[in-house]
Design a protein around this motif. Sequence first.
Motif, PDB file in Angstrom:
ATOM      1  N   LEU A  12       0.929  -1.283  -0.083  1.00  0.00           N
ATOM      2  CA  LEU A  12       0.066   0.076   0.102  1.00  0.00           C
ATOM      3  C   LEU A  12       0.937   1.292   0.190  1.00  0.00           C
ATOM      4  O   LEU A  12       0.208   2.328  -0.453  1.00  0.00           O
ATOM      5  N   THR A  13       2.021   1.254   0.916  1.00  0.00           N
ATOM      6  CA  THR A  13       2.833   2.302   0.704  1.00  0.00           C
ATOM      7  C   THR A  13       3.314   2.711  -0.809  1.00  0.00           C
ATOM      8  O   THR A  13       3.460   3.928  -1.304  1.00  0.00           O
ATOM      9  N   TYR A  14       3.592   1.433  -1.564  1.00  0.00           N
ATOM     10  CA  TYR A  14       4.176   1.624  -2.982  1.00  0.00           C
ATOM     11  C   TYR A  14       3.063   2.291  -3.803  1.00  0.00           C
ATOM     12  O   TYR A  14       3.247   2.922  -4.684  1.00  0.00           O
ATOM     13  N   TYR A  15       1.520   1.690  -3.550  1.00  0.00           N
ATOM     14  CA  TYR A  15       0.673   2.050  -4.238  1.00  0.00           C
ATOM     15  C   TYR A  15       0.398   3.501  -4.194  1.00  0.00           C
ATOM     16  O   TYR A  15       0.148   4.242  -5.187  1.00  0.00           O
ATOM     17  N   TYR A  16       0.461   4.066  -3.228  1.00  0.00           N
ATOM     18  CA  TYR A  16       0.288   5.692  -2.670  1.00  0.00           C
ATOM     19  C   TYR A  16       1.333   6.544  -3.508  1.00  0.00           C
ATOM     20  O   TYR A  16       1.130   7.327  -4.112  1.00  0.00           O
ATOM     21  N   ALA A  17       2.749   5.880  -3.498  1.00  0.00           N
ATOM     22  CA  ALA A  17       3.631   6.602  -4.001  1.00  0.00           C
ATOM     23  C   ALA A  17       3.309   6.593  -5.521  1.00  0.00           C
ATOM     24  O   ALA A  17       3.831   7.765  -6.253  1.00  0.00           O
ATOM     25  N   ASN A  18       3.078   5.289  -6.202  1.00  0.00           N
ATOM     26  CA  ASN A  18       3.040   5.368  -7.489  1.00  0.00           C
ATOM     27  C   ASN A  18       1.722   5.691  -8.367  1.00  0.00           C
ATOM     28  O   ASN A  18       1.857   6.357  -9.572  1.00  0.00           O
ATOM     29  N   SER A  19       0.573   5.010  -7.779  1.00  0.00           N
ATOM     30  CA  SER A  19      -0.612   5.698  -8.300  1.00  0.00           C
ATOM     31  C   SER A  19      -1.449   6.823  -7.926  1.00  0.00           C
ATOM     32  O   SER A  19      -2.030   7.312  -8.729  1.00  0.00           O
ATOM     33  N   GLU A  20      -0.976   7.467  -6.617  1.00  0.00           N
ATOM     34  CA  GLU A  20      -1.649   8.588  -6.220  1.00  0.00           C
ATOM     35  C   GLU A  20      -0.595   9.629  -5.982  1.00  0.00           C
ATOM     36  O   GLU A  20      -0.991  10.877  -5.556  1.00  0.00           O
ATOM     37  N   GLN A  21       0.691   9.352  -6.225  1.00  0.00           N
ATOM     38  CA  GLN A  21       1.941  10.303  -5.869  1.00  0.00           C
ATOM     39  C   GLN A  21       1.614  11.040  -4.676  1.00  0.00           C
ATOM     40  O   GLN A  21       1.940  12.192  -4.596  1.00  0.00           O
TER      41      GLN A  21
END
Length: 293
Positions: free
Chosen positions: A144-153
């Motif tokens: 989820l940390t990776y998702y926030y950084a990459n998908s939601e910047q």
Amino acid sequence: MSDYIVRATAGDHQIRAFAATTKEMVEEARKAHNTSPVATAALGRLLTVGSMMGIMMKGEDDILTIKIQGSGPIEGLTVTSDSKGNVKGYAFNPSVMLPPNQIGKLDVGGAVGEGVLSVIQDIGLKEPYVGQTILVGGEIAEDLTYYYANSEQTPSSVALGVLMNKENTVRQSGGFIIQLLPGASDEMIEKLEKKLGEITSITTLLDEGNTPEMILEHILGEFGMEIMEVIPTRFHCNCDKSRVEKALISVGRKELQEMIDDEKSIEVNCHFCNKNYEFTVEDLTELYEKANS
């Protein structure tokens, strides 16, 4: 209240944070699905983060769904939440058993494996918003940390954990999401990273008697943390027989007629809460007539 989420802000609104204690929610899910310890840990982590992400939505009827599809033996997980703190979910293979990982913990990453994380936000638009990233470890918090950084910047730190008792009931469960908003200074980022580095285990903190408020205070206290809201959260499925009836009607008259011709009662299972609904031939006949009207 027993299970709840704290919403907070800090750093003159340059940081937003959420922290939750979810022991009863995860125990309720464990009992509903009869999950193994590693499946309880995986599902519990996803339910916890789903509850926090759900209350980030603003609309009364907004729905958030998180799906994990992995190559590991658990196969996948699905969690759905709303903006009021209600969350439900299931593991595709709830009975998966694995030995502990190399540090003696429940091997959630091994159970999930490699795959894809999808976040679907239905906020009343024509099409729901779908964000998707690869799994970077299968431990869920890192994913989820990776998702926030990459998908939601949105630079974020996600921590999640489930601690089990020896008899495989849930001892502790909880987590936090801390996010940097645009304009955060380099000095603030550096201090926050240092504070986050001091956190070893969210479940250890909870087991030591720390509340979500205390955990956020420890991390964000020096940034002038302000608690904005405290929201109850729970494992709750909104299925009922009338909803299942509508679903059966939607399969079509031909299929309903075939069920009636078999002259046997049928049982329909809700994936999210594992509740079964029985329909007799008489019930199916009534539904067939409704489908024709």
